[in-house]
Design an enzyme around this catalytic site. Structure first.
Site, PDB file in Angstrom:
ATOM      1  CB  SER A   1      -0.902   0.026   1.231  1.00 17.27           C
ATOM      2  OG  SER A   1      -1.731  -1.111   1.275  1.00 17.27           O
TER       3      SER A   1
HETATM    4  N1  SAH Z   1      -0.913  -4.831   4.002  1.00 18.37           N
HETATM    5  C1  SAH Z   1      -0.091  -5.089   2.835  1.00 18.37           C
HETATM    6  C2  SAH Z   1      -0.724  -4.648   1.536  1.00 18.37           C
HETATM    7  C3  SAH Z   1      -1.853  -5.483   1.211  1.00 18.37           C
HETATM    8  S1  SAH Z   1      -2.400  -5.611  -0.463  1.00 18.37           S
HETATM    9  C4  SAH Z   1       1.280  -4.483   2.939  1.00 18.37           C
HETATM   10  O1  SAH Z   1       1.561  -3.800   3.934  1.00 18.37           O
HETATM   11  O2  SAH Z   1       2.102  -4.744   2.045  1.00 18.37           O
HETATM   12  C5  SAH Z   1      -3.726  -6.727  -0.093  1.00 18.37           C
HETATM   13  C6  SAH Z   1      -3.308  -8.130   0.241  1.00 18.37           C
HETATM   14  O3  SAH Z   1      -4.486  -8.834   0.596  1.00 18.37           O
HETATM   15  C7  SAH Z   1      -2.704  -8.884  -0.939  1.00 18.37           C
HETATM   16  O4  SAH Z   1      -1.451  -9.391  -0.567  1.00 18.37           O
HETATM   17  C8  SAH Z   1      -3.716 -10.010  -1.198  1.00 18.37           C
HETATM   18  O5  SAH Z   1      -3.118 -11.215  -1.642  1.00 18.37           O
HETATM   19  C9  SAH Z   1      -4.349 -10.165   0.169  1.00 18.37           C
HETATM   20  N2  SAH Z   1      -5.667 -10.796   0.170  1.00 18.37           N
HETATM   21  C10 SAH Z   1      -6.675 -10.687  -0.738  1.00 18.37           C
HETATM   22  N3  SAH Z   1      -7.739 -11.427  -0.363  1.00 18.37           N
HETATM   23  C11 SAH Z   1      -7.397 -12.041   0.813  1.00 18.37           C
HETATM   24  C12 SAH Z   1      -8.071 -12.930   1.703  1.00 18.37           C
HETATM   25  N4  SAH Z   1      -9.296 -13.366   1.482  1.00 18.37           N
HETATM   26  N5  SAH Z   1      -7.410 -13.341   2.809  1.00 18.37           N
HETATM   27  C13 SAH Z   1      -6.154 -12.911   3.090  1.00 18.37           C
HETATM   28  N6  SAH Z   1      -5.465 -12.067   2.276  1.00 18.37           N
HETATM   29  C14 SAH Z   1      -6.076 -11.624   1.159  1.00 18.37           C
END
Ligand code: SAH
Length: 213
Positions: A64
């Site tokens: 993010s």
């Molecule tokens: N917090 C992260 C950025 C997240 S981007 C950071 O600091 O880098 C969103 C993330 O959510 C992605 O890695 C994606 O794979 C994950 N994601 C999407 N759907 C999900 C689910 N149902 N359960 C767990 N993770 C999920």
């Protein structure tokens, strides 16, 4: 990877930028100043790490934007020792910010490769959140209840399982909406069936997807 004076200087500038955009919380700003964000990107993209932008981290996902990390953290209003569940570990950067604020962090990622990469990365930096490979929609019933829950992917609605796993009086920060953009919401659980909701502007996240990869 090394953390040079140049990186530290770039981080100071990033902190100024995030501060100018409205984040005034000193603890959040010092966490951003402390954590080497370039460790979370591929070494060839190192120079992008201190721009206030999201960036690809593989498996079609992104780390993010620093401002967004700061803003979600600000809405969550983290206090030391709080037990926080993060959905979407991604690179692990947001988890480190929560740890720097003194939280006990549990984080779920649905992409196995990202989960493994984050685990290795965080360990090498001396951070030890509880990382899980799984489906964030289901939360972590065995470790519930949580003081707070942070969702870092776009959700079409508040996942009911996560609401169940939140303490009464607890807070969920979640970007709610479709693929174009989402409204950042802060939800406070007033009792087992009721909550209060506030809205905080538009953001753009990758989608929260069901099940594991
Ligand atoms: N917090 C992260 C950025 C997240 S981007 C950071 O600091 O880098 C969103 C993330 O959510 C992605 O890695 C994606 O794979 C994950 N994601 C999407 N759907 C999900 C689910 N149902 N359960 C767990 N993770 C999920």
């Amino acid at each position: 990877m090394i953390d040079s004076y140049k990186h530290k200087g770039l981080r100071k500038k990033l902190v100024e930028e995030v501060n100018k955009k409205g984040i005034e919380d000193k603890n959040i700003l010092s966490a951003i100043e402390k954590i080497p964000r370039h460790f979370f990107l591929d070494s060839s993209f190192e120079s992008f790490a201190y721009e206030d932008k999201p960036f690809p981290i593989g498996s079609g996902q992104t780390i993010s934007q620093p401002y967004t990390v700061a803003y979600q953290t600000y809405l969550l209003d983290v206090k030391p020792r709080e037990k926080i569940l993060e959905i979407g570990t991604g690179s692990g950067y947001q988890a480190c910010v929560l740890i720097e604020l003194g939280a006990r962090v549990y984080s779920i990622e649905r992409h196995r490769t990202l989960y493994q990469k984050a685990k290795k990365q965080l360990r090498s930096m001396g951070y030890s959140p509880n990382l899980f490979y799984g489906d964030g929609y289901k939360g972590l019933p065995a470790y519930s209840p949580f003081d707070k829950i942070l969702i870092t992917a776009a959700a079409p609605e508040l996942p009911p399982e996560l609401f169940k796993q939140l303490k009464i009086g607890g807070v969920i920060v979640i970007p709610v909406g479709g693929s174009e953009n989402q409204t950042m919401k802060r939800i406070i659980k007033t009792d087992d069936n009721n909550f209060e909701e506030e809205s905080f502007g538009y953001f753009r996240f990758v989608p929260l997807l069901s099940d594991k990869e």
